[in-house]
Design an enzyme around this catalytic site. Structure first.
Site, PDB file in Angstrom:
ATOM      1  N   GLN A  26      -5.406  -0.753  -3.804  1.00 50.43           N
ATOM      2  CA  GLN A  26      -6.134  -1.907  -4.323  1.00 50.43           C
ATOM      3  C   GLN A  26      -7.088  -1.506  -5.446  1.00 50.43           C
ATOM      4  OE1 GLN A  26      -7.821  -4.577  -1.407  1.00 50.43           O
ATOM      5  NE2 GLN A  26      -9.350  -5.337  -2.849  1.00 50.43           N
ATOM      6  N   CYS A  65      -2.110  -2.456   6.956  1.00 51.29           N
ATOM      7  CA  CYS A  65      -2.321  -1.163   7.620  1.00 51.29           C
ATOM      8  C   CYS A  65      -3.656  -1.141   8.367  1.00 51.29           C
ATOM      9  CB  CYS A  65      -2.230  -0.011   6.622  1.00 51.29           C
ATOM     10  SG  CYS A  65      -3.374  -0.104   5.247  1.00 51.29           S
ATOM     11  N   CYS A 105       0.842  -1.193   0.000  1.00 50.89           N
ATOM     12  CA  CYS A 105       0.000   0.000   0.000  1.00 50.89           C
ATOM     13  C   CYS A 105       0.879   1.246   0.000  1.00 50.89           C
ATOM     14  CB  CYS A 105      -0.906  -0.015   1.220  1.00 50.89           C
ATOM     15  SG  CYS A 105      -1.900   1.469   1.401  1.00 50.89           S
ATOM     16  N   GLU A 106       0.589   2.155  -0.905  1.00 51.42           N
ATOM     17  CA  GLU A 106       1.429   3.345  -1.016  1.00 51.42           C
ATOM     18  C   GLU A 106       1.244   4.332   0.138  1.00 51.42           C
ATOM     19  OE1 GLU A 106      -1.033   6.260  -3.999  1.00 51.42           O
ATOM     20  OE2 GLU A 106       0.126   4.658  -4.908  1.00 51.42           O
ATOM     21  N   HIS A 107       0.212   4.168   0.944  1.00 58.87           N
ATOM     22  CA  HIS A 107      -0.019   5.098   2.043  1.00 58.87           C
ATOM     23  C   HIS A 107       0.910   4.865   3.232  1.00 58.87           C
ATOM     24  CE1 HIS A 107      -4.383   5.910   0.528  1.00 58.87           C
ATOM     25  NE2 HIS A 107      -3.470   6.564  -0.147  1.00 58.87           N
ATOM     26  N   HIS A 108       1.145   3.578   3.577  1.00 62.68           N
ATOM     27  CA  HIS A 108       1.974   3.273   4.745  1.00 62.68           C
ATOM     28  C   HIS A 108       3.152   2.360   4.411  1.00 62.68           C
ATOM     29  CE1 HIS A 108      -2.019   4.265   6.504  1.00 62.68           C
ATOM     30  NE2 HIS A 108      -1.265   4.923   7.362  1.00 62.68           N
ATOM     31  N   HIS A 112      -5.340  -5.922   4.258  1.00 66.24           N
ATOM     32  CA  HIS A 112      -4.367  -4.839   4.308  1.00 66.24           C
ATOM     33  C   HIS A 112      -3.728  -4.784   5.687  1.00 66.24           C
ATOM     34  CE1 HIS A 112      -5.504  -2.677   0.500  1.00 66.24           C
ATOM     35  NE2 HIS A 112      -6.446  -3.594   0.621  1.00 66.24           N
TER      36      HIS A 112
END
Length: 197
Positions: A127, A157, A86-89, A155
């Site tokens: 996703q 995260c 995941c590119e956020h975390h 996920h």
């Protein structure tokens, strides 16, 4: 791997270890920066690969006596395991992809579809975008009459931080062409969920 600077990643991980108050030189952590760099080279190895290259060997299906394409109504690949980050975390999400297409004039070997999924998953991702990119690649590479992509993933995260919803999963669905029709989409989703029986 192309596009991944493992030495720079190792230096950054060394700095992260210092930033959290650890000693990067202690026995258990000495090789950690290199290990993380190797893992990141694997996780993000899809950045330098064109997913369309996996569909370059698509073959014509020919025609039947009626002039229609001589192939099945649908090609459905179920239960393709994938993992992404995941590119956020920068935490992993892992799950199962189900991919279906209604062939137009060309089909591709069944091993090519998982290669498309793996290549697109091996990038910093969301996703929702991953499902769109798989569908886009199949449309561009095969020109099918319809495409359906279903991703079901957990996920990290969500499962390991914040609300820690350990059993939750996220499902995303992308439909294109003839498979945007509710009845056609429902038929494929039934095949994915219960098999062809």
């Amino acid at each position: 791997m192309a596009g991944v600077d493992t030495e720079r990643i190792a230096r950054a991980v060394h700095e992260i270890l210092l930033a959290i108050g650890e000693d990067p030189e202690r026995a258990g952590l000495q090789r950690t920066p290199a290990r993380v760099a190797e893992a990141y080279a694997d996780f993000f190895g899809g950045l330098g690969v064109d997913p369309l290259s996996h569909l370059a060997d698509a073959v014509p299906v020919g025609t039947s006596e009626t002039g229609a394409p001589a192939t099945s109504d649908a090609v459905v690949l179920r239960d393709l395991a994938f993992r992404s980050v995941c590119e956020h975390h920068l935490l992993p999400f892992v799950g199962t992809a189900h991919v279906a297409y209604l062939p137009g004039d060309r089909v591709v070997g069944l091993g090519r579809i998982p290669a498309v999924v793996d290549t697109l998953a091996a990038r910093p991702q969301l996703q929702e975008r991953l499902a769109e990119e798989i569908a886009d690649t199949l449309e561009a590479g095969l020109e099918p009459r319809g495409v359906l992509v279903v991703l079901d993933a957990q996920h990290r995260c969500v499962t390991t931080r914040g609300s820690r919803q350990e059993r939750s999963s996220t499902i995303t669905i992308v439909a294109r062409g003839e498979l945007t029709e509710p009845a056609a989409r429902a038929e494929i989703i039934a095949l994915i969920g219960g098999g062809a029986a």
